[in-house]
Motif scaffolding. Structure first.
Motif, PDB file in Angstrom:
ATOM      1  N   GLN A  98       0.848  -1.197   0.000  1.00 14.78           N
ATOM      2  CA  GLN A  98       0.000   0.000   0.000  1.00 14.78           C
ATOM      3  C   GLN A  98       0.879   1.241   0.000  1.00 14.78           C
ATOM      4  OE1 GLN A  98      -2.240  -0.064   3.628  1.00 14.78           O
ATOM      5  NE2 GLN A  98      -3.733  -1.535   2.858  1.00 14.78           N
ATOM      6  N   TRP A  99       0.302   2.342  -0.475  1.00 10.68           N
ATOM      7  CA  TRP A  99       0.971   3.632  -0.341  1.00 10.68           C
ATOM      8  C   TRP A  99       0.617   4.177   1.031  1.00 10.68           C
ATOM      9  CZ3 TRP A  99       4.748   3.990  -3.290  1.00 10.68           C
ATOM     10  CH2 TRP A  99       4.699   3.682  -4.639  1.00 10.68           C
ATOM     11  N   ARG A 100       1.623   4.590   1.776  1.00 10.62           N
ATOM     12  CA  ARG A 100       1.416   5.203   3.081  1.00 10.62           C
ATOM     13  C   ARG A 100       1.970   6.616   3.035  1.00 10.62           C
ATOM     14  NH1 ARG A 100      -0.678   2.264   7.199  1.00 10.62           N
ATOM     15  NH2 ARG A 100      -1.241   4.412   7.577  1.00 10.62           N
ATOM     16  N   ALA A 101       1.135   7.562   3.427  1.00  9.19           N
ATOM     17  CA  ALA A 101       1.527   8.969   3.384  1.00  9.19           C
ATOM     18  C   ALA A 101       2.707   9.218   4.311  1.00  9.19           C
ATOM     19  CB  ALA A 101       0.356   9.855   3.773  1.00  9.19           C
ATOM     20  N   ASP A 102       3.614  10.048   3.848  1.00 10.15           N
ATOM     21  CA  ASP A 102       4.759  10.459   4.648  1.00 10.15           C
ATOM     22  C   ASP A 102       4.308  11.640   5.495  1.00 10.15           C
ATOM     23  OD1 ASP A 102       7.202  11.135   5.714  1.00 10.15           O
ATOM     24  OD2 ASP A 102       8.085  11.789   3.826  1.00 10.15           O
ATOM     25  N   HIS A 103       4.077  11.403   6.775  1.00  8.02           N
ATOM     26  CA  HIS A 103       3.558  12.443   7.666  1.00  8.02           C
ATOM     27  C   HIS A 103       4.640  13.405   8.152  1.00  8.02           C
ATOM     28  CE1 HIS A 103      -0.469  10.740   7.869  1.00  8.02           C
ATOM     29  NE2 HIS A 103       0.113   9.551   7.912  1.00  8.02           N
ATOM     30  N   HIS A 104       5.878  13.195   7.739  1.00 12.23           N
ATOM     31  CA  HIS A 104       6.975  14.054   8.178  1.00 12.23           C
ATOM     32  C   HIS A 104       7.428  15.001   7.069  1.00 12.23           C
ATOM     33  CE1 HIS A 104       7.139  10.409  10.705  1.00 12.23           C
ATOM     34  NE2 HIS A 104       7.301  11.303  11.648  1.00 12.23           N
ATOM     35  N   GLN A 105       6.522  15.416   6.239  1.00 11.69           N
ATOM     36  CA  GLN A 105       6.867  16.300   5.132  1.00 11.69           C
ATOM     37  C   GLN A 105       7.067  17.732   5.630  1.00 11.69           C
ATOM     38  OE1 GLN A 105       4.468  15.671   1.592  1.00 11.69           O
ATOM     39  NE2 GLN A 105       3.614  13.853   2.548  1.00 11.69           N
ATOM     40  N   ASP A 106       7.894  18.470   4.891  1.00  9.26           N
ATOM     41  CA  ASP A 106       8.198  19.855   5.266  1.00  9.26           C
ATOM     42  C   ASP A 106       7.036  20.800   4.965  1.00  9.26           C
ATOM     43  OD1 ASP A 106      10.431  18.280   4.907  1.00  9.26           O
ATOM     44  OD2 ASP A 106      11.514  19.720   3.701  1.00  9.26           O
ATOM     45  N   VAL A 107       6.198  20.442   4.011  1.00  7.08           N
ATOM     46  CA  VAL A 107       5.110  21.317   3.567  1.00  7.08           C
ATOM     47  C   VAL A 107       3.772  20.617   3.801  1.00  7.08           C
ATOM     48  CG1 VAL A 107       6.522  22.439   1.809  1.00  7.08           C
ATOM     49  CG2 VAL A 107       5.243  20.411   1.218  1.00  7.08           C
ATOM     50  N   PRO A 108       2.675  21.367   3.847  1.00  7.15           N
ATOM     51  CA  PRO A 108       1.366  20.729   3.978  1.00  7.15           C
ATOM     52  C   PRO A 108       1.169  19.731   2.841  1.00  7.15           C
ATOM     53  CG  PRO A 108       1.183  23.100   4.167  1.00  7.15           C
ATOM     54  CD  PRO A 108       2.583  22.821   3.786  1.00  7.15           C
ATOM     55  N   ALA A 109       0.603  18.597   3.161  1.00  9.10           N
ATOM     56  CA  ALA A 109       0.505  17.533   2.170  1.00  9.10           C
ATOM     57  C   ALA A 109      -0.921  17.028   2.018  1.00  9.10           C
ATOM     58  CB  ALA A 109       1.411  16.385   2.577  1.00  9.10           C
ATOM     59  N   ASP A 110      -1.143  16.324   0.942  1.00 12.78           N
ATOM     60  CA  ASP A 110      -2.427  15.709   0.630  1.00 12.78           C
ATOM     61  C   ASP A 110      -2.294  14.212   0.912  1.00 12.78           C
ATOM     62  OD1 ASP A 110      -4.338  14.269  -1.154  1.00 12.78           O
ATOM     63  OD2 ASP A 110      -4.921  16.325  -1.630  1.00 12.78           O
ATOM     64  N   PHE A 111      -3.306  13.620   1.540  1.00 13.57           N
ATOM     65  CA  PHE A 111      -3.246  12.206   1.903  1.00 13.57           C
ATOM     66  C   PHE A 111      -4.260  11.364   1.144  1.00 13.57           C
ATOM     67  CE2 PHE A 111      -1.893  14.568   5.743  1.00 13.57           C
ATOM     68  CZ  PHE A 111      -0.563  14.201   5.706  1.00 13.57           C
ATOM     69  N   THR A 112      -4.638  11.785  -0.054  1.00 15.53           N
ATOM     70  CA  THR A 112      -5.650  11.097  -0.853  1.00 15.53           C
ATOM     71  C   THR A 112      -5.317   9.640  -1.107  1.00 15.53           C
ATOM     72  OG1 THR A 112      -6.179  13.173  -1.954  1.00 15.53           O
ATOM     73  CG2 THR A 112      -6.892  11.170  -3.055  1.00 15.53           C
ATOM     74  N   LEU A 113      -4.072   9.330  -1.384  1.00 18.88           N
ATOM     75  CA  LEU A 113      -3.685   7.946  -1.720  1.00 18.88           C
ATOM     76  C   LEU A 113      -3.244   7.132  -0.509  1.00 18.88           C
ATOM     77  CD1 LEU A 113      -1.733   8.498  -5.070  1.00 18.88           C
ATOM     78  CD2 LEU A 113      -4.100   7.784  -4.750  1.00 18.88           C
ATOM     79  N   ASP A 114      -3.374   7.686   0.707  1.00 19.18           N
ATOM     80  CA  ASP A 114      -2.967   6.950   1.899  1.00 19.18           C
ATOM     81  C   ASP A 114      -3.758   5.649   1.981  1.00 19.18           C
ATOM     82  OD1 ASP A 114      -1.387   6.611   4.171  1.00 19.18           O
ATOM     83  OD2 ASP A 114      -2.974   7.366   5.482  1.00 19.18           O
ATOM     84  N   LYS A 115      -3.053   4.545   2.132  1.00 14.82           N
ATOM     85  CA  LYS A 115      -3.601   3.187   2.225  1.00 14.82           C
ATOM     86  C   LYS A 115      -4.188   2.672   0.904  1.00 14.82           C
ATOM     87  CE  LYS A 115      -4.376   3.501   7.145  1.00 14.82           C
ATOM     88  NZ  LYS A 115      -5.310   3.386   8.238  1.00 14.82           N
ATOM     89  N   ALA A 116      -3.921   3.371  -0.201  1.00 13.71           N
ATOM     90  CA  ALA A 116      -4.339   2.877  -1.518  1.00 13.71           C
ATOM     91  C   ALA A 116      -3.396   1.749  -1.931  1.00 13.71           C
ATOM     92  CB  ALA A 116      -4.299   4.001  -2.549  1.00 13.71           C
ATOM     93  N   PRO A 117      -3.919   0.731  -2.593  1.00 12.95           N
ATOM     94  CA  PRO A 117      -3.034  -0.366  -3.025  1.00 12.95           C
ATOM     95  C   PRO A 117      -2.060   0.100  -4.106  1.00 12.95           C
ATOM     96  CG  PRO A 117      -5.234  -0.654  -3.935  1.00 12.95           C
ATOM     97  CD  PRO A 117      -5.298   0.523  -3.002  1.00 12.95           C
ATOM     98  N   ILE A 118      -0.898  -0.513  -4.108  1.00  7.54           N
ATOM     99  CA  ILE A 118       0.094  -0.230  -5.146  1.00  7.54           C
ATOM    100  C   ILE A 118      -0.290  -1.105  -6.335  1.00  7.54           C
ATOM    101  CG2 ILE A 118       2.535  -0.296  -5.783  1.00  7.54           C
ATOM    102  CD1 ILE A 118       3.183   0.024  -2.806  1.00  7.54           C
ATOM    103  N   ASP A 119      -1.168  -0.568  -7.148  1.00  9.17           N
ATOM    104  CA  ASP A 119      -1.747  -1.311  -8.259  1.00  9.17           C
ATOM    105  C   ASP A 119      -0.886  -1.174  -9.507  1.00  9.17           C
ATOM    106  OD1 ASP A 119      -3.498  -2.853  -9.656  1.00  9.17           O
ATOM    107  OD2 ASP A 119      -4.944  -1.259 -10.017  1.00  9.17           O
ATOM    108  N   LEU A 120       0.262  -1.840  -9.479  1.00 10.46           N
ATOM    109  CA  LEU A 120       1.197  -1.837 -10.600  1.00 10.46           C
ATOM    110  C   LEU A 120       1.368  -3.272 -11.086  1.00 10.46           C
ATOM    111  CD1 LEU A 120       3.915   0.552  -9.117  1.00 10.46           C
ATOM    112  CD2 LEU A 120       2.342   1.061 -10.993  1.00 10.46           C
ATOM    113  N   PRO A 121       1.924  -3.469 -12.274  1.00  9.06           N
ATOM    114  CA  PRO A 121       2.163  -4.837 -12.736  1.00  9.06           C
ATOM    115  C   PRO A 121       2.944  -5.634 -11.687  1.00  9.06           C
ATOM    116  CG  PRO A 121       2.622  -3.292 -14.495  1.00  9.06           C
ATOM    117  CD  PRO A 121       2.367  -2.478 -13.259  1.00  9.06           C
ATOM    118  N   PRO A 122       2.662  -6.924 -11.548  1.00 10.17           N
ATOM    119  CA  PRO A 122       3.322  -7.730 -10.508  1.00 10.17           C
ATOM    120  C   PRO A 122       4.839  -7.815 -10.664  1.00 10.17           C
ATOM    121  CG  PRO A 122       1.931  -9.103 -11.921  1.00 10.17           C
ATOM    122  CD  PRO A 122       1.699  -7.687 -12.315  1.00 10.17           C
TER     123      PRO A 122
END
Length: 170
Positions: free
Chosen positions: A87-111
């Motif tokens: 899964q994609w996990r948001a990096d909560h230690h970013q220097d700038v305000p961030a968007d967490f839309t993809l947090d916990k989204a599956p990494i849906d890429l070719p196997p």
């Protein structure tokens, strides 16, 4: 005696020329990156960013492939994600305000690509995947490697990057 010296010189020159030939893995990696470039994925080999787990699972260790897609006429929020347990996990230690839309989204890429994905960076009008592209072409880490699968895998990667960018835009 002169003949033996001549033979040694010829063998030395031939040996030096053979050493210049790239290895099979280097040739595969070149084909992967040239195909990515043709598909406008802008591949680069970079030092692992300090927020991405690189070699041996340590932050900022080793070299990594960076494949980026620039999207014209689009404005994306800033976000960084790390690959954790598929899964994609948001990096909560970013220097700038961030968007967490993809947090916990599956990494849906070719196997053949997903296990090597390490991070995703989204900013301005680009989306960048950090991954171990060399692992994709190594027989030990990808025994199902097939040259004819490179282009379909990279097209699927590009389409998924575009999908994630559209999700971030909402």
């Amino acid at each position: 005696m002169g003949m033996w010296i001549g033979i040694l010189i010829v063998l030395f020159v031939l040996g030096s020329m053979m050493a210049l030939k790239p290895s099979g893995i280097d040739q595969r990696l070149d084909k992967l990156r040239m195909t990515a470039r043709r598909l406008q994925l802008n591949p680069k080999l970079i030092a692992c960013p300090d927020w991405v787990r690189g070699k041996d699972g340590e932050y900022a260790r080793g070299m990594m492939g960076q494949y980026g897609l620039v999207l014209e006429g689009i404005k994306l929020p800033h976000a960084r994600y790390q690959a954790v347990d598929g899964q994609w996990r948001a990096d909560h230690h970013q220097d700038v305000p961030a968007d967490f839309t993809l947090d916990k989204a599956p990494i849906d890429l070719p196997p053949t690509i997903a296990p090597f994905a390490k991070g995703l960076l989204i900013k301005a009008n680009s989306i960048v995947l950090y991954w171990e592209d060399i692992a994709y072409v190594r027989p030990a880490s990808n025994p199902s490697y097939n040259t004819s699968a490179i282009e379909p895998d990279l097209i699927a990667l590009k389409e998924q990057l575009q999908t994630w960018a559209m999700q971030m835009q909402r």
